[in-house]
Design a protein around this motif. Structure first.
Motif, PDB file in Angstrom:
ATOM      1  N   HIS A 196      11.885  12.764  47.873  1.00  0.00           N
ATOM      2  CA  HIS A 196      12.448  11.442  47.673  1.00  0.00           C
ATOM      3  C   HIS A 196      11.306  10.447  47.559  1.00  0.00           C
ATOM      4  O   HIS A 196      10.330  10.514  48.296  1.00  0.00           O
ATOM      5  CB  HIS A 196      13.333  11.033  48.849  1.00  0.00           C
ATOM      6  N   GLY A 215      25.428  19.008  48.580  1.00  0.00           N
ATOM      7  CA  GLY A 215      24.501  17.895  48.381  1.00  0.00           C
ATOM      8  C   GLY A 215      23.461  17.830  49.477  1.00  0.00           C
ATOM      9  O   GLY A 215      23.267  18.763  50.258  1.00  0.00           O
ATOM     10  N   ARG A 234      14.985  10.242  42.931  1.00  0.00           N
ATOM     11  CA  ARG A 234      15.072  11.650  43.286  1.00  0.00           C
ATOM     12  C   ARG A 234      15.481  12.486  42.078  1.00  0.00           C
ATOM     13  O   ARG A 234      16.584  12.985  41.996  1.00  0.00           O
ATOM     14  CB  ARG A 234      16.081  11.829  44.413  1.00  0.00           C
ATOM     15  N   ILE A 237      20.148  13.190  39.565  1.00  0.00           N
ATOM     16  CA  ILE A 237      21.193  12.847  40.524  1.00  0.00           C
ATOM     17  C   ILE A 237      22.523  12.733  39.789  1.00  0.00           C
ATOM     18  O   ILE A 237      22.627  12.075  38.756  1.00  0.00           O
ATOM     19  CB  ILE A 237      20.883  11.512  41.237  1.00  0.00           C
ATOM     20  N   ALA A 240      25.921   9.580  44.275  1.00  0.00           N
ATOM     21  CA  ALA A 240      25.404   9.271  45.610  1.00  0.00           C
ATOM     22  C   ALA A 240      26.427   8.413  46.333  1.00  0.00           C
ATOM     23  O   ALA A 240      27.085   7.548  45.729  1.00  0.00           O
ATOM     24  CB  ALA A 240      24.062   8.563  45.524  1.00  0.00           C
ATOM     25  N   VAL A 257      23.980   4.563  40.584  1.00  0.00           N
ATOM     26  CA  VAL A 257      22.969   5.543  40.195  1.00  0.00           C
ATOM     27  C   VAL A 257      22.649   5.353  38.725  1.00  0.00           C
ATOM     28  O   VAL A 257      23.554   5.284  37.878  1.00  0.00           O
ATOM     29  CB  VAL A 257      23.450   6.986  40.440  1.00  0.00           C
ATOM     30  N   ILE A 262      18.747   5.644  42.906  1.00  0.00           N
ATOM     31  CA  ILE A 262      19.905   5.177  43.669  1.00  0.00           C
ATOM     32  C   ILE A 262      19.600   3.777  44.176  1.00  0.00           C
ATOM     33  O   ILE A 262      18.559   3.529  44.782  1.00  0.00           O
ATOM     34  CB  ILE A 262      20.184   6.098  44.871  1.00  0.00           C
ATOM     35  N   ILE A 277      23.768  12.692  48.697  1.00  0.00           N
ATOM     36  CA  ILE A 277      23.319  12.797  47.299  1.00  0.00           C
ATOM     37  C   ILE A 277      23.796  14.114  46.705  1.00  0.00           C
ATOM     38  O   ILE A 277      23.546  15.187  47.268  1.00  0.00           O
ATOM     39  CB  ILE A 277      21.781  12.715  47.202  1.00  0.00           C
ATOM     40  N   SER A 279      23.147  16.359  43.503  1.00  0.00           N
ATOM     41  CA  SER A 279      22.222  16.524  42.383  1.00  0.00           C
ATOM     42  C   SER A 279      22.827  17.433  41.333  1.00  0.00           C
ATOM     43  O   SER A 279      23.719  18.245  41.611  1.00  0.00           O
ATOM     44  CB  SER A 279      20.894  17.111  42.867  1.00  0.00           C
TER      45      SER A 279
END
Length: 307
Positions: A196, A215, A234, A237, A240, A257, A262, A277, A279
């Protein structure tokens, strides 16, 4: 003056030796005899690109009812010092003008204590000791206490104690004291996974796979008492959410996002936020689906590791 200050005894170095001198690191070894109390060897290290001066103290201690402390005089004039607590800090006076002030001669803190002015300050970082004090312009860390109750052999024997000093310009809230104190207590460990990146003055305290297996949970807090905005970057994504501390699914709130980022997330002073989160799955990999219901998963204690 308090009795413990009137009866204090200073120990002076006996010898000093440069044991490492290179382009990336310099280290000196200092022998400090403690008389009948024991012996101490101090290793002082300065690394390239590091703003911290690190100390490793190896002590052989054999005395009772004595307090071993290390003191750092600082060219600072401040009426209060700051001491870290969980997700924030507290202030305590650096003087003993009243009996209430005198009673605060020792303060418990987590990873750091700080003494500073608006344009300069110094942080004292500790890895395993949690007793601090500040009198006028002097920061002190308590190393060994050697009490006799309930353990008659408390603090006796060999000890390795690590601490560091971090001088900085500007006020506390513009420094990186919290980050350096966290790094000092949790050295970098290689680990496979997605990292992150934060844009803003907050700190990630925990990050781990979510209980539902779909997540990642990231927990952050604002450490300096400021109102601020933070963006989390990150990689890829999908979605989130902002959730509560026990990861209850019903508390999910969708977060903005865009382009793998984010936020911005707005933090109040010392506020803690937990972010869930999701992904994008890697090619050829399917998501792991939990067999428990969302409420059953929420009732479990989260599994976190410090990063």
């Amino acid at each position: 003056m308090e009795y413990h200050r009137e009866t204090r005894q200073e120990f002076l170095p006996q010898s000093l030796e440069i044991i490492e001198e290179g382009p990336l690191r310099v280290q000196i070894k200092i022998a400090v005899p403690l008389g009948e109390h024991g012996d101490m060897t101090l290793f002082v290290t300065l690394e390239a690109e590091s703003p911290c001066l690190a100390f490793r103290c190896e002590v052989e201690w054999h005395t009772a009812h004595k307090f071993l402390k290390v003191e750092f005089p600082v060219s600072v004039s401040a009426t209060d010092a700051e001491y870290e607590i969980q997700s924030g800090y507290v202030k305590r006076p650096t003087h003993s003008n009243t009996s209430w002030d005198s009673a605060k001669f020792e303060v418990s803190g987590h990873k750091w204590a700080h003494l500073g002015e608006p344009n300069f300050g110094m942080g004292l970082i500790s890895k395993s000791k949690y007793g601090y004090s500040a009198l006028h312009n002097q920061l002190t860390l308590s190393l060994l206490r050697s009490s006799k109750a309930p353990d008659a052999t408390a603090d006796m024997g060999s000890h390795t104690i690590e601490y560091a000093v971090y001088p900085h310009s500007g006020p506390l809230h513009t420094s990186n004291l919290v980050q350096y104190a966290t790094n000092f207590n949790h050295p970098l460990v290689p680990r496979r996974g997605v990292g992150h990146t934060l844009v803003g003055h907050t700190l990630v305290v925990e990050s781990d796979e979510a209980e539902d297996g779909l997540g990642t949970i990231v927990r952050l807090y604002e450490p300096y008492g400021n109102t601020c905005e933070v963006v989390i970057a990150r990689g890829s994504i999908q979605r989130a959410f902002s959730i509560n501390a026990v990861e209850r699914v019903s508390s999910k709130k969708l977060l903005p996002v865009a382009s793998g980022k984010i936020g911005p997330l707005k933090f109040r002073p010392f506020e803690i936020k937990t972010v869930y989160i999701e992904s994008e799955p890697e090619p050829g990999h399917s998501r792991k689906v939990s067999a428990t219901s969302s409420m059953e998963g929420a009732s479990k204690r989260p599994r976190f590791v410090k990063t």
